[in-house]
Design a protein around this motif. Structure first.
Motif, PDB file in Angstrom:
ATOM      1  N   GLN A   1       0.837  -1.196   0.000  1.00  0.00           N
ATOM      2  CA  GLN A   1       0.000   0.000   0.000  1.00  0.00           C
ATOM      3  C   GLN A   1       0.876   1.252   0.000  1.00  0.00           C
ATOM      4  O   GLN A   1       1.628   1.502   0.938  1.00  0.00           O
ATOM      5  CB  GLN A   1      -0.914   0.023   1.229  1.00  0.00           C
ATOM      6  CG  GLN A   1      -1.798   1.262   1.343  1.00  0.00           C
ATOM      7  CD  GLN A   1      -2.735   1.418   0.159  1.00  0.00           C
ATOM      8  OE1 GLN A   1      -3.535   0.531  -0.113  1.00  0.00           O
ATOM      9  NE2 GLN A   1      -2.638   2.532  -0.545  1.00  0.00           N
ATOM     10  N   ASP A   2       0.791   2.038  -1.061  1.00  0.00           N
ATOM     11  CA  ASP A   2       1.494   3.318  -1.157  1.00  0.00           C
ATOM     12  C   ASP A   2       0.642   4.399  -0.482  1.00  0.00           C
ATOM     13  O   ASP A   2      -0.531   4.161  -0.146  1.00  0.00           O
ATOM     14  CB  ASP A   2       1.718   3.647  -2.635  1.00  0.00           C
ATOM     15  CG  ASP A   2       2.506   4.929  -2.846  1.00  0.00           C
ATOM     16  OD1 ASP A   2       3.496   5.124  -2.112  1.00  0.00           O
ATOM     17  OD2 ASP A   2       2.130   5.719  -3.724  1.00  0.00           O
ATOM     18  N   ILE A   3       1.225   5.609  -0.265  1.00  0.00           N
ATOM     19  CA  ILE A   3       0.412   6.678   0.335  1.00  0.00           C
ATOM     20  C   ILE A   3       0.287   7.906  -0.556  1.00  0.00           C
ATOM     21  O   ILE A   3      -0.219   8.933  -0.111  1.00  0.00           O
ATOM     22  CB  ILE A   3       0.878   7.057   1.748  1.00  0.00           C
ATOM     23  CG1 ILE A   3       2.239   7.737   1.740  1.00  0.00           C
ATOM     24  CG2 ILE A   3       0.907   5.852   2.663  1.00  0.00           C
ATOM     25  CD1 ILE A   3       2.554   8.398   3.080  1.00  0.00           C
TER      26      ILE A   3
ATOM     27  N   PRO B   1      -5.539   1.166  -3.926  1.00  0.00           N
ATOM     28  CA  PRO B   1      -5.920   2.571  -4.090  1.00  0.00           C
ATOM     29  C   PRO B   1      -4.795   3.533  -3.748  1.00  0.00           C
ATOM     30  O   PRO B   1      -3.939   3.251  -2.913  1.00  0.00           O
ATOM     31  CB  PRO B   1      -7.074   2.744  -3.090  1.00  0.00           C
ATOM     32  CG  PRO B   1      -7.555   1.370  -2.771  1.00  0.00           C
ATOM     33  CD  PRO B   1      -6.368   0.482  -2.908  1.00  0.00           C
ATOM     34  N   ASN B   2      -4.805   4.677  -4.407  1.00  0.00           N
ATOM     35  CA  ASN B   2      -4.071   5.826  -3.902  1.00  0.00           C
ATOM     36  C   ASN B   2      -4.947   6.406  -2.794  1.00  0.00           C
ATOM     37  O   ASN B   2      -6.066   6.854  -3.059  1.00  0.00           O
ATOM     38  CB  ASN B   2      -3.851   6.858  -5.010  1.00  0.00           C
ATOM     39  CG  ASN B   2      -3.017   8.043  -4.555  1.00  0.00           C
ATOM     40  OD1 ASN B   2      -3.157   8.516  -3.435  1.00  0.00           O
ATOM     41  ND2 ASN B   2      -2.160   8.527  -5.434  1.00  0.00           N
ATOM     42  N   PRO B   3      -4.490   6.405  -1.535  1.00  0.00           N
ATOM     43  CA  PRO B   3      -5.387   6.774  -0.429  1.00  0.00           C
ATOM     44  C   PRO B   3      -5.828   8.223  -0.440  1.00  0.00           C
ATOM     45  O   PRO B   3      -6.853   8.560   0.155  1.00  0.00           O
ATOM     46  CB  PRO B   3      -4.563   6.453   0.821  1.00  0.00           C
ATOM     47  CG  PRO B   3      -3.154   6.459   0.363  1.00  0.00           C
ATOM     48  CD  PRO B   3      -3.174   5.985  -1.057  1.00  0.00           C
ATOM     49  N   ILE B   4      -5.058   9.094  -1.122  1.00  0.00           N
ATOM     50  CA  ILE B   4      -5.422  10.519  -1.148  1.00  0.00           C
ATOM     51  C   ILE B   4      -5.993  10.903  -2.512  1.00  0.00           C
ATOM     52  O   ILE B   4      -5.913  12.045  -2.922  1.00  0.00           O
ATOM     53  CB  ILE B   4      -4.242  11.405  -0.733  1.00  0.00           C
ATOM     54  CG1 ILE B   4      -3.004  11.188  -1.608  1.00  0.00           C
ATOM     55  CG2 ILE B   4      -3.896  11.148   0.728  1.00  0.00           C
ATOM     56  CD1 ILE B   4      -1.852  12.136  -1.287  1.00  0.00           C
ATOM     57  N   SER B   5      -6.572   9.931  -3.190  1.00  0.00           N
ATOM     58  CA  SER B   5      -7.278  10.057  -4.462  1.00  0.00           C
ATOM     59  C   SER B   5      -6.297  10.116  -5.627  1.00  0.00           C
ATOM     60  O   SER B   5      -5.106  10.377  -5.444  1.00  0.00           O
ATOM     61  CB  SER B   5      -8.230  11.259  -4.507  1.00  0.00           C
ATOM     62  OG  SER B   5      -7.564  12.443  -4.897  1.00  0.00           O
ATOM     63  N   GLY B   6      -6.826   9.912  -6.808  1.00  0.00           N
ATOM     64  CA  GLY B   6      -6.000   9.932  -8.008  1.00  0.00           C
ATOM     65  C   GLY B   6      -6.269  11.127  -8.889  1.00  0.00           C
ATOM     66  O   GLY B   6      -6.043  11.072 -10.096  1.00  0.00           O
ATOM     67  N   VAL B   7      -6.760  12.210  -8.290  1.00  0.00           N
ATOM     68  CA  VAL B   7      -7.131  13.391  -9.071  1.00  0.00           C
ATOM     69  C   VAL B   7      -6.065  14.473  -8.978  1.00  0.00           C
ATOM     70  O   VAL B   7      -5.514  14.912  -9.979  1.00  0.00           O
ATOM     71  CB  VAL B   7      -8.499  13.940  -8.616  1.00  0.00           C
ATOM     72  CG1 VAL B   7      -8.829  15.210  -9.375  1.00  0.00           C
ATOM     73  CG2 VAL B   7      -9.592  12.892  -8.822  1.00  0.00           C
ATOM     74  N   SER B   8      -5.772  14.925  -7.751  1.00  0.00           N
ATOM     75  CA  SER B   8      -4.894  16.080  -7.558  1.00  0.00           C
ATOM     76  C   SER B   8      -3.427  15.729  -7.799  1.00  0.00           C
ATOM     77  O   SER B   8      -2.963  14.655  -7.408  1.00  0.00           O
ATOM     78  CB  SER B   8      -5.051  16.638  -6.149  1.00  0.00           C
ATOM     79  OG  SER B   8      -6.357  17.133  -5.959  1.00  0.00           O
TER      80      SER B   8
END
Length: 382
Positions: free
Chosen positions: A107-109, A140-147
């Motif tokens: 799991q990456d952060i 998942p990318n835990p801090i979303s994949g948008v920003s």
């Protein structure tokens, strides 16, 4: 949603029947019911698990940041564990000889400083050299994949906290990063990515059906992860980034700071999505161990508005302005700065000291556009 792990165990394992499997993982390699990937592979009748590979912090996550980890035998399965954070960060031929395939499940952060994605790169390089297959079970990318935030790492400051030209907040999953490594950065190994089902780019970790398992001792939760692309830069200074407290990378302070004055000055910047309050804390290890530090806790008010890098830079700039005789960047004996490795540039230190963080952030915008175009072909979740 379903993880790459779930889908591998359901059907993709059939492609690897009869092959000797190595698994690069740690305690974050679990399914939605928290069963470890190691056990699921070891007990699977058609998966021949013959070796384990551990990143920074070790396969069970009990080593501190930067602490060398020895190779060993896993006490639960009897399978040999090869450390990728000890004598070498890149597996040798001897370390890969027992396997035909290495499966990655970590799991990456979501920040470029986090070393798991560089362990992945080195293993991919070794797989290319020694003719091994490499499989990524996506998470998942835990801090979303948008920003996306930040600058691209410059050639002369590349390191194990910034090995490739990617921004501070990259907005990618590990499977997408692996494809970027192969097709853009020249690591031409035999790569397979098992994507997730049901994950969408806008999702934060608490919008999935998964339990948060801290990938390392100081990755305590989602707010910490959201701030980390900015507050990790504190590591390169004489400020405590809150290691040795319950709120690392949310607490920032030092013995020479007045927390009330710093909180007031920081909040006057009216940064999007965050607020600070004064705190007093005593780190139990690392910088300012056993000393009373005053500073701030950064609270996430609206995570979709947070600009983590700007938050971290304005905080450092504020401290540098308020305490010019006390604040400094930590210097190695050879005259180099760890901050430069984190920043991915030698320029940012002076920008902070001269109150020009916003100018630096403006210069990042063109690099972000460049990276968005570069990553576009490898996005698995549109």
């Amino acid at each position: 949603m379903r993880l790459g792990l779930d889908l591998f165990l359901e059907k993709y394992y059939e492609q690897f029947k009869g092959k000797r499997i190595g698994l690069l993982t740690n305690m974050t390699g679990v399914n939605e019911k928290l069963f470890p990937t190691i056990d699921l592979f070891f007990e699977h009748p058609h998966i021949n698990l013959v070796a384990l590979y551990g990143p920074e912090h070790g396969i069970r996550g009990d080593a501190k940041e930067g602490e060398a980890v020895e190779s060993s035998i896993d006490p639960y399965t009897g399978v040999p564990v090869f450390s990728l954070y000890g004598a070498s960060k890149k597996p040798s031929k001897d370390m890969l000889d027992p396997v035909d395939v290495i499966v990655f499940d970590l799991q990456d952060i979501g920040a470029r400083y986090y070393t798991f994605i560089y362990s992945m790169a080195y293993v991919m390089e070794a797989c290319a050299e020694y003719g091994k297959e490499f499989v990524v079970l996506d998470r998942p990318n835990p801090i979303s994949g948008v920003s996306i935030e930040g600058n691209l790492v410059e050639e002369d400051v590349r390191s194990f906290v910034g090995l490739f030209p990617i921004p501070n907040r990259h907005g990618l999953t590990v499977g997408e990063i692996a494809q970027l490594y192969k097709h853009e950065f020249g690591i031409d190994c035999d790569l397979s990515v098992i994507p997730m089902e049901g994950w969408e780019r806008h999702m934060y970790y608490d919008e999935t059906n998964l339990f948060w398992v801290p990938p390392s001792p100081n990755t305590t939760g989602l707010d910490m992860s959201i701030l980390y692309p900015g507050t990790c830069l504190v590591e390169g200074t004489n400020l405590s980034e809150g290691r040795g407290t319950t709120k690392p990378f949310e607490y920032v302070g030092a013995p020479y700071i007045d927390g009330y004055k710093l909180a007031k000055a920081f909040n006057q910047n009216d940064l999007p999505g965050v607020l600070a309050r004064p705190v007093s804390f005593v780190p139990t290890y690392q910088k300012h161990k056993d000393s009373i530090c005053e500073g701030i806790q950064i609270h996430v008010v609206d995570r979709r508005k947070v600009q983590a890098l700007k938050t971290g830079l304005i905080l450092l700039e504020t401290v540098a302005e308020m305490y010019p005789n006390d604040f400094h960047f930590n210097e190695y004996p050879n005259g180099k700065y760890f901050f430069d490795l984190l920043a991915g540039t030698t320029r940012l230190r002076n920008e902070i000291l001269n109150g020009r963080s916003n100018i630096f952030l403006e210069s990042c915008e063109e690099q972000i556009v460049q990276f968005e175009k570069q990553r576009e072909p490898y996005l698995l979740y549109k």
